[in-house]
Design a protein around this motif. Sequence first.
Motif, PDB file in Angstrom:
ATOM      1  N   LEU A   1       1.148  -0.953   0.243  1.00  0.00           N
ATOM      2  CA  LEU A   1      -0.224  -0.179  -0.916  1.00  0.00           C
ATOM      3  C   LEU A   1       0.915   1.758   0.104  1.00  0.00           C
ATOM      4  O   LEU A   1       0.462   2.376  -1.042  1.00  0.00           O
ATOM      5  CB  LEU A   1      -1.037  -0.326   0.978  1.00  0.00           C
ATOM      6  CG  LEU A   1      -2.079   1.157   1.123  1.00  0.00           C
ATOM      7  CD1 LEU A   1      -3.216   1.088   0.136  1.00  0.00           C
ATOM      8  CD2 LEU A   1      -2.105   1.080   2.984  1.00  0.00           C
TER       9      LEU A   1
ATOM     10  N   LEU B   1      -5.344   2.398  -1.931  1.00  0.00           N
ATOM     11  CA  LEU B   1      -6.254   1.841  -0.853  1.00  0.00           C
ATOM     12  C   LEU B   1      -7.171   0.943  -2.031  1.00  0.00           C
ATOM     13  O   LEU B   1      -7.313  -0.697  -1.773  1.00  0.00           O
ATOM     14  CB  LEU B   1      -6.748   3.238  -0.049  1.00  0.00           C
ATOM     15  CG  LEU B   1      -8.420   1.642   1.031  1.00  0.00           C
ATOM     16  CD1 LEU B   1      -6.783   1.441   2.084  1.00  0.00           C
ATOM     17  CD2 LEU B   1      -8.935   3.317   1.665  1.00  0.00           C
TER      18      LEU B   1
ATOM     19  N   SER C   1      -6.481  -3.246  -2.218  1.00  0.00           N
ATOM     20  CA  SER C   1      -8.073  -4.017  -1.868  1.00  0.00           C
ATOM     21  C   SER C   1      -8.291  -4.417  -3.164  1.00  0.00           C
ATOM     22  O   SER C   1      -8.402  -5.991  -2.898  1.00  0.00           O
ATOM     23  CB  SER C   1      -9.348  -2.739  -1.432  1.00  0.00           C
ATOM     24  OG  SER C   1      -8.246  -2.419  -0.149  1.00  0.00           O
TER      25      SER C   1
ATOM     26  N   LYS D   1      -4.607   2.035   7.656  1.00  0.00           N
ATOM     27  CA  LYS D   1      -4.545   1.459   6.358  1.00  0.00           C
ATOM     28  C   LYS D   1      -4.900   0.293   6.371  1.00  0.00           C
ATOM     29  O   LYS D   1      -6.087  -0.564   5.732  1.00  0.00           O
ATOM     30  CB  LYS D   1      -4.119   2.186   5.535  1.00  0.00           C
ATOM     31  CG  LYS D   1      -4.190   3.559   5.329  1.00  0.00           C
ATOM     32  CD  LYS D   1      -2.775   4.399   4.365  1.00  0.00           C
ATOM     33  CE  LYS D   1      -3.156   5.651   3.928  1.00  0.00           C
ATOM     34  NZ  LYS D   1      -2.577   6.443   3.198  1.00  0.00           N
TER      35      LYS D   1
ATOM     36  N   VAL E   1      -8.081  -2.574   3.938  1.00  0.00           N
ATOM     37  CA  VAL E   1      -7.664  -3.121   3.380  1.00  0.00           C
ATOM     38  C   VAL E   1      -8.690  -4.430   3.559  1.00  0.00           C
ATOM     39  O   VAL E   1      -8.662  -5.219   2.965  1.00  0.00           O
ATOM     40  CB  VAL E   1      -6.932  -3.556   2.801  1.00  0.00           C
ATOM     41  CG1 VAL E   1      -6.285  -3.987   2.163  1.00  0.00           C
ATOM     42  CG2 VAL E   1      -5.843  -1.603   2.343  1.00  0.00           C
TER      43      VAL E   1
ATOM     44  N   ALA F   1      -8.315   4.825   7.385  1.00  0.00           N
ATOM     45  CA  ALA F   1      -7.717   4.832   6.640  1.00  0.00           C
ATOM     46  C   ALA F   1      -8.172   6.542   5.864  1.00  0.00           C
ATOM     47  O   ALA F   1      -8.892   6.462   6.259  1.00  0.00           O
ATOM     48  CB  ALA F   1      -8.487   3.722   5.423  1.00  0.00           C
TER      49      ALA F   1
END
Length: 508
Positions: free
Chosen positions: A273, A330, A334, A386, A390, A466
């Motif tokens: 990320l 992000l 994901s 974050k 995810v 996030a």
Amino acid sequence: MNAHDPAPVRSTEQAQTAEDALVREFVVRNPHYYAQVFARIRRASGAIWPFNFAAALLGPVWAAARGITLLFWLTFFLETLAVVQIGVGAARNLGVTEQARAERVSKQAQVRAQQAEAAEAAGQDNAAGLKSSAAALEKAADSARMQAEAAKAKAPLVIGSGLVTLLLARLLAGFVANRMLERRFALWRSKSTLQRGLNLPLAICAFTFCIAAYGLSAYRFASSTPAVWLTAAPSNREWQATLSSALDSLMAAVSHLGDGFFGGITAAISLVLDGLAYGLTGMPWPVTMAIILVLAWQLAGPRIAIFSAAALAYLAVLGFWEKSLETVALLGTSAILCLSTGIPLGIWCGRRPRVYVSVRPVLDFMQTMPAFVYLIPVIALFGIGKPPGVIATLIFGTPPVVRLTALGLQGVPPAIREAAQAYGATRWFLLTRVDLPLAMPSIMAGINQTILMCLSMVVIASLIGAKGLGEDVLNALQYAAVGQGLLAGFAILLCAMIIDRIVQGRVE
């Protein structure tokens, strides 16, 4: 053939005789009536509604005996409403709330009047105010009494409306019963395992259920003081506290034992990320914008490129550029995890029905569980930031691509696969050159749904740290900043549309 040849007549009579025999076997009771009614329904050029007196008389009990579930529930709910209306009207309890309020306010007025008399006798200055307050309270009590009397006067109207509702329920059952039973007969002809005849045990159960439901419902709404066991579900707060403590201890133990494992997952996600976010935000913005536009032109055509340019200009001019790139990072992390997990699992499920049967309850759980609930164990195991966002997005966004990939592979025509196998195709060739290309529309729909569901988690993931556009929406919700929230929400929408159009590619 002679026009007066009796052969066609005999053929028609034989067909009708065979049809009557099937009707007799299906309905068991009163076959002559149903044979005539079914024949009328089939011969009619338009919709006809022959009346069934037995269904009108027995209502949901008849529907249960004949196995017509929809008619049972329709008549049951209408009759429950009718019985409640009749019970409330007959009990003369209308206006009970207003009457209780009138008595309560009247007592307050009497107390206030006594206070006023005492104050006047003592020569206090507030005597006039207390008298005025007592008069106002008495006026409010009189108004409540008038409302109670008006409500009681409506009792005959409520009873009448209940009787009308009951009549409508029985008329509905009488008019639709034959058509529903004829449709069930047509279905039974192709699926002989369906119930036929009268199911008397089920009818008795339905009758008992209806009587109990009608009685309890009428008592609950008609009684001024219904029993506590009927109005409040049984609960045990001690059990809740015990289970909560046990779950807290379990999650703490799991988090402690798997600290290294969960920390490794968090570190790996953070590495991907942060690298993606640094690459997007660190690159000069004209270069990043040019790359996106070129990709949109190559993959989706000039119209999407023009739309992407307008959307990117909106993000840049209104100050959403950096946060949009963080959101894309992000989302990208994901989506990559969802697709890399979901597509192989979907292929496995599509080619192994037993695997899909065992996986489907898990997918149902992942999709039906509210998204906020995912955050609780995720925070307990992975902390905030974050990477937990995810992981929560991974749980929420994987099921669509698994389902649609399996559905696409299951929809590949067996004849095409057999032809490829007849020419000596290997399993890998069959998968990559036959199954996946034919299932690609369904797989692309799954990819689209997964990307959009991942993006829908952006705002929710912002609750646990996030960053990105979700943070702006969350701040707008907290401070009621309507304009800022709409602008940030529209920015999320534009990001979703750009990604979706580029991923879907050019529509030929």
